[in-house]
Design a protein around this motif. Structure first.
Motif, PDB file in Angstrom:
ATOM      1  N   TYR A  34       0.814  -1.240   0.000  1.00 45.72           N
ATOM      2  CA  TYR A  34       0.000   0.000   0.000  1.00 45.72           C
ATOM      3  C   TYR A  34       0.840   1.279   0.000  1.00 45.72           C
ATOM      4  N   TYR A  35       2.080   1.182  -0.479  1.00 42.50           N
ATOM      5  CA  TYR A  35       2.881   2.404  -0.601  1.00 42.50           C
ATOM      6  C   TYR A  35       2.183   3.409  -1.511  1.00 42.50           C
ATOM      7  N   ASP A  36       1.496   2.914  -2.578  1.00 41.33           N
ATOM      8  CA  ASP A  36       0.847   3.842  -3.512  1.00 41.33           C
ATOM      9  C   ASP A  36      -0.254   4.662  -2.826  1.00 41.33           C
ATOM     10  N   HIS A  86       0.056  10.098   8.742  1.00 41.41           N
ATOM     11  CA  HIS A  86       0.757   9.008   8.062  1.00 41.41           C
ATOM     12  C   HIS A  86       2.146   8.698   8.607  1.00 41.41           C
ATOM     13  N   THR A  87       2.562   7.468   8.318  1.00 38.58           N
ATOM     14  CA  THR A  87       3.943   7.025   8.568  1.00 38.58           C
ATOM     15  C   THR A  87       4.403   6.346   7.293  1.00 38.58           C
ATOM     16  N   LEU A  88       5.513   6.806   6.765  1.00 37.43           N
ATOM     17  CA  LEU A  88       6.003   6.304   5.487  1.00 37.43           C
ATOM     18  C   LEU A  88       7.494   6.012   5.632  1.00 37.43           C
ATOM     19  N   ALA A  89       7.847   4.727   5.537  1.00 35.40           N
ATOM     20  CA  ALA A  89       9.261   4.348   5.656  1.00 35.40           C
ATOM     21  C   ALA A  89       9.896   4.301   4.267  1.00 35.40           C
ATOM     22  N   LEU A  90      11.007   4.992   4.089  1.00 36.03           N
ATOM     23  CA  LEU A  90      11.695   4.981   2.787  1.00 36.03           C
ATOM     24  C   LEU A  90      12.884   4.034   2.791  1.00 36.03           C
ATOM     25  N   ARG A  91      13.098   3.374   3.913  1.00 36.47           N
ATOM     26  CA  ARG A  91      14.110   2.318   4.000  1.00 36.47           C
ATOM     27  C   ARG A  91      13.472   1.203   4.817  1.00 36.47           C
ATOM     28  N   ARG A  92      13.580  -0.048   4.344  1.00 36.05           N
ATOM     29  CA  ARG A  92      12.833  -1.142   4.949  1.00 36.05           C
ATOM     30  C   ARG A  92      13.715  -2.007   5.840  1.00 36.05           C
ATOM     31  N   GLY A  93      13.030  -2.720   6.741  1.00 34.17           N
ATOM     32  CA  GLY A  93      13.685  -3.802   7.474  1.00 34.17           C
ATOM     33  C   GLY A  93      14.418  -3.421   8.740  1.00 34.17           C
ATOM     34  N   LEU A  94      14.357  -2.151   9.138  1.00 32.23           N
ATOM     35  CA  LEU A  94      15.078  -1.717  10.343  1.00 32.23           C
ATOM     36  C   LEU A  94      14.137  -1.126  11.398  1.00 32.23           C
ATOM     37  N   ARG A  95      12.832  -1.294  11.216  1.00 32.48           N
ATOM     38  CA  ARG A  95      11.821  -0.709  12.118  1.00 32.48           C
ATOM     39  C   ARG A  95      11.946   0.826  12.162  1.00 32.48           C
ATOM     40  N   ILE A  96      12.412   1.427  11.068  1.00 29.85           N
ATOM     41  CA  ILE A  96      12.500   2.884  11.043  1.00 29.85           C
ATOM     42  C   ILE A  96      11.092   3.478  11.137  1.00 29.85           C
ATOM     43  N   GLY A  97      10.136   2.834  10.459  1.00 34.07           N
ATOM     44  CA  GLY A  97       8.747   3.309  10.517  1.00 34.07           C
ATOM     45  C   GLY A  97       8.206   3.222  11.942  1.00 34.07           C
ATOM     46  N   ALA A  98       8.528   2.129  12.626  1.00 37.02           N
ATOM     47  CA  ALA A  98       8.058   1.963  14.009  1.00 37.02           C
ATOM     48  C   ALA A  98       8.652   3.044  14.912  1.00 37.02           C
ATOM     49  N   HIS A  99       9.942   3.334  14.742  1.00 35.25           N
ATOM     50  CA  HIS A  99      10.573   4.392  15.549  1.00 35.25           C
ATOM     51  C   HIS A  99       9.972   5.762  15.222  1.00 35.25           C
ATOM     52  N   VAL A 120      -5.368   5.347  12.496  1.00 39.06           N
ATOM     53  CA  VAL A 120      -5.978   4.336  11.638  1.00 39.06           C
ATOM     54  C   VAL A 120      -4.859   3.628  10.885  1.00 39.06           C
ATOM     55  N   ALA A 121      -5.098   2.385  10.478  1.00 37.13           N
ATOM     56  CA  ALA A 121      -4.085   1.660   9.701  1.00 37.13           C
ATOM     57  C   ALA A 121      -4.584   1.508   8.272  1.00 37.13           C
ATOM     58  N   GLU A 122      -3.721   1.841   7.321  1.00 34.55           N
ATOM     59  CA  GLU A 122      -4.094   1.665   5.914  1.00 34.55           C
ATOM     60  C   GLU A 122      -3.493   0.400   5.330  1.00 34.55           C
ATOM     61  N   SER A 123      -2.672  -0.286   6.116  1.00 32.99           N
ATOM     62  CA  SER A 123      -2.027  -1.492   5.602  1.00 32.99           C
ATOM     63  C   SER A 123      -1.920  -2.510   6.726  1.00 32.99           C
ATOM     64  N   PRO A 124      -1.837  -3.797   6.360  1.00 27.80           N
ATOM     65  CA  PRO A 124      -1.674  -4.824   7.400  1.00 27.80           C
ATOM     66  C   PRO A 124      -0.416  -4.612   8.251  1.00 27.80           C
ATOM     67  N   PHE A 127      -1.268  -2.068  10.735  1.00 29.44           N
ATOM     68  CA  PHE A 127      -2.156  -2.609  11.772  1.00 29.44           C
ATOM     69  C   PHE A 127      -1.351  -3.373  12.829  1.00 29.44           C
ATOM     70  N   ARG A 128      -0.377  -4.167  12.342  1.00 28.98           N
ATOM     71  CA  ARG A 128       0.476  -4.906  13.303  1.00 28.98           C
ATOM     72  C   ARG A 128       1.280  -3.939  14.168  1.00 28.98           C
ATOM     73  N   ARG A 129       1.850  -2.933  13.500  1.00 28.07           N
ATOM     74  CA  ARG A 129       2.729  -2.006  14.213  1.00 28.07           C
ATOM     75  C   ARG A 129       1.977  -1.154  15.245  1.00 28.07           C
ATOM     76  N   TRP A 130       0.784  -0.626  14.891  1.00 26.98           N
ATOM     77  CA  TRP A 130       0.117   0.324  15.802  1.00 26.98           C
ATOM     78  C   TRP A 130      -0.947  -0.365  16.654  1.00 26.98           C
ATOM     79  N   MET A 131      -1.959  -0.975  16.007  1.00 26.60           N
ATOM     80  CA  MET A 131      -3.089  -1.511  16.776  1.00 26.60           C
ATOM     81  C   MET A 131      -2.643  -2.623  17.718  1.00 26.60           C
TER      82      MET A 131
HETATM   83  C1  COA Z   1       4.131   0.548   7.926  1.00 28.86           C
HETATM   84  C2  COA Z   1       5.584   1.001   7.859  1.00 28.86           C
HETATM   85  C3  COA Z   1       5.700   2.475   8.206  1.00 28.86           C
HETATM   86  C4  COA Z   1       6.378   0.151   8.870  1.00 28.86           C
HETATM   87  O1  COA Z   1       7.747   0.498   8.751  1.00 28.86           O
HETATM   88  P1  COA Z   1       8.883  -0.313   9.574  1.00 28.86           P
HETATM   89  O2  COA Z   1       8.492  -0.383  11.001  1.00 28.86           O
HETATM   90  O3  COA Z   1      10.172   0.342   9.243  1.00 28.86           O
HETATM   91  O4  COA Z   1       8.820  -1.787   9.017  1.00 28.86           O
HETATM   92  P2  COA Z   1       9.185  -2.352   7.552  1.00 28.86           P
HETATM   93  O5  COA Z   1       8.176  -1.867   6.577  1.00 28.86           O
HETATM   94  O6  COA Z   1      10.616  -2.134   7.205  1.00 28.86           O
HETATM   95  O7  COA Z   1       8.998  -3.901   7.779  1.00 28.86           O
HETATM   96  C5  COA Z   1       7.714  -4.448   7.999  1.00 28.86           C
HETATM   97  C6  COA Z   1       7.804  -5.946   7.903  1.00 28.86           C
HETATM   98  O8  COA Z   1       8.218  -6.291   6.586  1.00 28.86           O
HETATM   99  C7  COA Z   1       9.460  -6.986   6.621  1.00 28.86           C
HETATM  100  N1  COA Z   1      10.408  -6.431   5.639  1.00 28.86           N
HETATM  101  C8  COA Z   1      11.666  -6.122   5.837  1.00 28.86           C
HETATM  102  N2  COA Z   1      12.247  -5.664   4.735  1.00 28.86           N
HETATM  103  C9  COA Z   1      11.341  -5.678   3.822  1.00 28.86           C
HETATM  104  C10 COA Z   1      11.348  -5.331   2.458  1.00 28.86           C
HETATM  105  N3  COA Z   1      12.458  -4.918   1.821  1.00 28.86           N
HETATM  106  N4  COA Z   1      10.206  -5.449   1.797  1.00 28.86           N
HETATM  107  C11 COA Z   1       9.116  -5.894   2.415  1.00 28.86           C
HETATM  108  N5  COA Z   1       9.059  -6.243   3.722  1.00 28.86           N
HETATM  109  C12 COA Z   1      10.152  -6.155   4.395  1.00 28.86           C
HETATM  110  C13 COA Z   1      10.037  -6.751   7.976  1.00 28.86           C
HETATM  111  O9  COA Z   1      10.773  -7.878   8.348  1.00 28.86           O
HETATM  112  C14 COA Z   1       8.848  -6.495   8.855  1.00 28.86           C
HETATM  113  O10 COA Z   1       8.351  -7.677   9.392  1.00 28.86           O
HETATM  114  P3  COA Z   1       7.786  -7.702  10.918  1.00 28.86           P
HETATM  115  O11 COA Z   1       6.529  -6.866  10.923  1.00 28.86           O
HETATM  116  O12 COA Z   1       7.544  -9.139  11.171  1.00 28.86           O
HETATM  117  O13 COA Z   1       8.849  -7.082  11.761  1.00 28.86           O
HETATM  118  C15 COA Z   1       6.178   0.727   6.434  1.00 28.86           C
HETATM  119  O14 COA Z   1       5.987  -0.618   6.091  1.00 28.86           O
HETATM  120  C16 COA Z   1       5.548   1.595   5.343  1.00 28.86           C
HETATM  121  O15 COA Z   1       5.936   2.739   5.159  1.00 28.86           O
HETATM  122  N6  COA Z   1       4.565   1.008   4.644  1.00 28.86           N
HETATM  123  C17 COA Z   1       3.865   1.701   3.553  1.00 28.86           C
HETATM  124  C18 COA Z   1       2.982   2.799   4.081  1.00 28.86           C
HETATM  125  C19 COA Z   1       2.130   2.350   5.238  1.00 28.86           C
HETATM  126  O16 COA Z   1       1.496   1.323   5.219  1.00 28.86           O
HETATM  127  N7  COA Z   1       2.120   3.188   6.279  1.00 28.86           N
HETATM  128  C20 COA Z   1       1.365   2.955   7.479  1.00 28.86           C
HETATM  129  C21 COA Z   1      -0.065   3.222   7.227  1.00 28.86           C
HETATM  130  S1  COA Z   1      -1.009   2.776   8.660  1.00 28.86           S
END
Ligand code: COA
Length: 227
Positions: A34-36, A86-99, A120-124, A127-131
């Motif tokens: 749901y990045y789009d 919103h929360t938008l992570a531009l680098r994945r896999g380090l819980r940057i979005g969670a922080h 509110v959560a727009e993506s699964p 939902f895991r991260r916040w709710m």
């Molecule tokens: C939701 C979001 C902010 C969470 O960011 P984050 O905490 O940094 O977490 P990541 O997205 O890097 O990782 C999420 C999961 O995907 C996995 N993952 C890691 N690298 C990944 C990659 N390159 N591609 C896909 N998934 C990946 C992680 O292991 C993690 O698993 P876990 O939940 O079991 O820990 C981020 O996924 C995002 O910006 N998503 C798109 C926009 C969105 O949905 N925003 C929130 C709306 S409520």
């Protein structure tokens, strides 16, 4: 962060908004997770904020060595009530979005003095991260500004309970690291990109067998053979 790198969370000034927009725009075309959807809403919110068309919005950026790693925004509804946009992570896999989410909630409670934040959560993943991680309370009688869906709430009590496990970092940011971050918002080095094959986007589209996309692709391949 888990990688050992230092991430800076800081408020973004209005005149820096164009520096964020150019890195949000490519994400409009990333269907995965749901990045789009999220990027297009963030783009509209940031642009409206830049042009004074949004009420009481704040924007925080997360930067790693100057590079843009996440964007969060929200707004104040009343002096006691905050709203998470919103929360938008531009680098994945380090819980940057969670922080980033933790930092924005800290901003709501400790700086703005809110008692509660509507979420509110727009993506699964969201939902895991916040709710689930914060054990948010239902406020289903309150439509959220994002799409009018039922709201969830992070209360001050829930946030205080999460502080020791989910909220990390040093405050204030050491000046030399903050200077590097404010000097320039550098492009993300490894941002999410559109899937090379459309099949990999289907896991978030309720089309697990990907039949619609396969039919589309076969039609494209046939077109190529005919040419
Ligand atoms: C939701 C979001 C902010 C969470 O960011 P984050 O905490 O940094 O977490 P990541 O997205 O890097 O990782 C999420 C999961 O995907 C996995 N993952 C890691 N690298 C990944 C990659 N390159 N591609 C896909 N998934 C990946 C992680 O292991 C993690 O698993 P876990 O939940 O079991 O820990 C981020 O996924 C995002 O910006 N998503 C798109 C926009 C969105 O949905 N925003 C929130 C709306 S409520």
């Amino acid at each position: 962060m888990a990688s050992g790198e230092a991430a800076v969370v800081r408020a973004v000034d209005r005149d820096e908004i164009p520096d964020l927009l150019k890195h949000v725009e490519p994400l409009l075309h990333v269907e995965r997770d749901y990045y789009d959807v999220v990027a297009s809403r963030v783009y509209a919110e940031l642009l409206s904020h830049y042009q004074y068309r949004f009420q009481d919005q704040y924007v925080l950026a997360v930067q790693v060595d100057g590079e843009l790693a996440a964007i969060v925004n929200g707004r104040q509804v009343t002096p006691n009530l905050g709203l998470s946009l919103h929360t938008l992570a531009l680098r994945r896999g380090l819980r940057i979005g969670a922080h980033a989410f933790a930092a924005k909630m800290e901003y709501h409670f400790d700086q703005l003095g809110h008692d509660e934040v509507l979420v509110v959560a727009e993506s699964p993943i969201g939902f895991r991260r916040w709710m689930i991680e914060y054990k948010l309370e239902k406020r289903f009688d309150v439509p959220h500004e994002l799409g009018g869906v039922p709201s969830w709430a992070l209360t001050r009590e829930l946030f205080d309970a999460a502080r020791s496990s989910l909220v990390v970092g040093r405050r204030p940011v050491p000046p030399e690291i903050l200077d590097k971050a404010t000097e320039a918002i550098l492009p993300p080095s490894d941002p999410p990109t559109p899937a090379l094959d459309p099949l990999s986007a289907t896991r978030s589209k309720y089309d697990p067998t990907a039949s619609a996309l396969m039919v589309e692709r076969w039609a494209m391949e046939e077109g190529v053979q005919d040419a």
